[in-house]
Design a protein around this motif. Structure first.
Motif, short mmCIF file in Angstrom:
data_model
loop_
_atom_site.label_atom_id
_atom_site.label_comp_id
_atom_site.label_asym_id
_atom_site.label_seq_id
_atom_site.Cartn_x
_atom_site.Cartn_y
_atom_site.Cartn_z
N THR A 1 -3.41 8.52 1.89
CA THR A 1 -3.26 7.25 1.22
C THR A 1 -4.20 7.17 0.03
O THR A 1 -5.38 7.47 0.15
CB THR A 1 -3.56 6.10 2.19
N ASN B 1 6.78 7.52 -6.97
CA ASN B 1 5.37 7.88 -6.79
C ASN B 1 4.81 8.64 -7.99
O ASN B 1 4.07 9.61 -7.84
CB ASN B 1 5.18 8.69 -5.50
N THR C 1 7.01 3.11 -6.48
CA THR C 1 7.17 3.89 -5.25
C THR C 1 8.57 3.84 -4.63
O THR C 1 8.90 4.71 -3.82
CB THR C 1 6.18 3.41 -4.17
N GLU D 1 1.76 2.23 -6.14
CA GLU D 1 1.65 1.24 -5.06
C GLU D 1 2.80 0.23 -5.07
O GLU D 1 3.28 -0.18 -4.01
CB GLU D 1 0.32 0.48 -5.18
N SER E 1 0.84 -1.19 0.00
CA SER E 1 0.00 0.00 0.00
C SER E 1 0.87 1.24 0.00
O SER E 1 2.00 1.24 0.50
CB SER E 1 -0.91 0.01 1.23
N ASN E 2 0.34 2.32 -0.56
CA ASN E 2 1.07 3.56 -0.63
C ASN E 2 1.16 4.18 0.77
O ASN E 2 0.17 4.31 1.46
CB ASN E 2 0.35 4.52 -1.59
N GLN E 3 2.36 4.58 1.18
CA GLN E 3 2.56 5.11 2.52
C GLN E 3 2.44 6.63 2.56
O GLN E 3 2.57 7.23 3.63
CB GLN E 3 3.94 4.68 3.04
N ASN F 1 0.78 10.36 2.52
CA ASN F 1 -0.44 10.91 3.09
C ASN F 1 -0.97 12.01 2.16
O ASN F 1 -0.22 12.90 1.79
CB ASN F 1 -0.14 11.49 4.48
N GLU G 1 -5.31 4.61 -3.38
CA GLU G 1 -5.22 3.24 -3.90
C GLU G 1 -5.78 3.18 -5.31
O GLU G 1 -6.68 3.95 -5.68
CB GLU G 1 -6.01 2.29 -2.99
#
Length: 331
Positions: free
Chosen positions: A8, A287, A280, A275, A2-4, A6, A10
């Motif tokens: 998040t 990203n 990433t 993701e 999962s993308n960390q 902020n 998806e």
């Protein structure tokens, strides 16, 4: 994974990434290459054809020396054979480089939109070819314009394109850009420009938006991808650069068939968000998802080609009906 970042974000559950991504990297190129990304892809004369951006230099030294456009062909849209030399390398005393190609097939020819860095600003160009050896440049914009894509047929008797101008002065010096639409009687002279979609209309973007792949015609409307960018000043070093604070996602919308200046459907969530590790963790600018090619197959599968981390070219698929359902009515 999962993308960390902020907030998040998806990817849509309708999206399926190709399990052996990336489909193209610098290792597949038989000449000097470092970053292979933001390709235009089309079906032409019985084959898939890809024109990709190649920023060449040294991966080991994290050094970039220049940019050209490479050419690859495929029988299945997955496995690619790169040609032995670049197909487009536009440079002179004024033009510094051409990059970010987009391919549209019309009337038996391939039209390529591309960006151009010049000593007096960023311009958008349109060229046409039948063999990818000779390109005739049809038109060039004034600065600053970029991310142009052509619709694959005339609409109301005119050619139509999407674009992303850079009105820095008019937007208070902020990096805040939108998607516009223009038309032309001949691909040379462009006008009737209208705002198509503002960055404020995309909930997961706070910085800028712009066109992605050339639109695909469906019974419900023109299925259209775009890129959407959010900026967080607290983000630190991500990738090669000393500071990279942006995240790029792919979005999707539906435009009216007869009047594509009307957005009739919009997905309020990302279509593809960064993701995986190759999106990433590894790369020049992490990203980053940038869609540049989209092909609708006869069985309803849609192939979406996208640059990942400004480093490799990747593939994701979905069914056209699922993509259309994502585009909720706008009103």
């Amino acid at each position: 994974m999962s993308n960390q970042l902020n907030p998040t974000l998806e990817s849509s559950p309708v999206i399926k990434r190709y399990e052996n991504n990336p489909v193209l990297s610098y290792k597949d190129v038989p000449y000097n290459a470092a970053l292979i990304f933001n390709a235009g892809v089309a079906k032409y004369q019985g084959k898939y054809v890809m024109v990709f951006r190649n920023d060449y230099g040294s991966v080991e030294e994290r050094r970039l020396d220049g940019t050209n456009l490479g050419l690859a062909f495929s029988d299945d849209g997955i496995h690619w054979e790169v040609q032995d030399k670049p197909c487009f390398d536009l440079k002179d005393e004024e033009i510094l480089r051409a990059y970010d190609p987009r391919l549209t097939v019309m009337d038996g020819k391939v039209y390529m939109c591309f960006a151009v860095d010049t000593r007096h600003g960023i311009r958008g160009g349109i060229a046409v070819t039948e063999d990818f050896e000779k390109f005739e440049i049809i038109s060039m914009t004034v600065p600053d314009n970029r991310n142009m894509v052509l619709f694959p047929e005339k609409i109301g008797g005119k050619y139509v394109r999407l674009e992303r101008p850079f009105p820095v002065y008019g937007r208070g010096g902020k990096d805040r850009f939108d998607i516009w639409i223009s038309d032309s009687p001949d691909l040379v002279y462009w006008g009737n420009s209208k705002l198509l979609l503002g960055v404020e209309n995309v909930p997961y973007a706070n910085d800028k938006i712009g066109p992605g792949a050339p639109p695909v015609k469906t019974e419900k409307g023109w299925l259209t991808t775009f890129h959407a960018v959010d900026l967080d000043p607290s983000r630190g070093k991500n990738g090669w650069e000393s500071a990279w604070k942006k995240r790029y996602c792919a979005g999707i919308m539906l435009l009216d068939l007869e009047d594509p200046s009307k957005v009739i459907g919009l997905c309020k969530d990302p279509l593809i968000a960064p993701e995986t590790d190759y999106e990433t963790v590894d790369g020049f600018r992490t990203n980053v998802i940038f869609p540049g090619g989209m092909i609708l197959e006869d069985d309803g599968e849609v192939k979406i080609y996208y640059g990942a981390a400004d480093t490799v070219e990747c593939l994701a698929t979905a069914h056209v009906d699922d993509l259309i359902k994502l585009c909720k009515p706008v009103g």
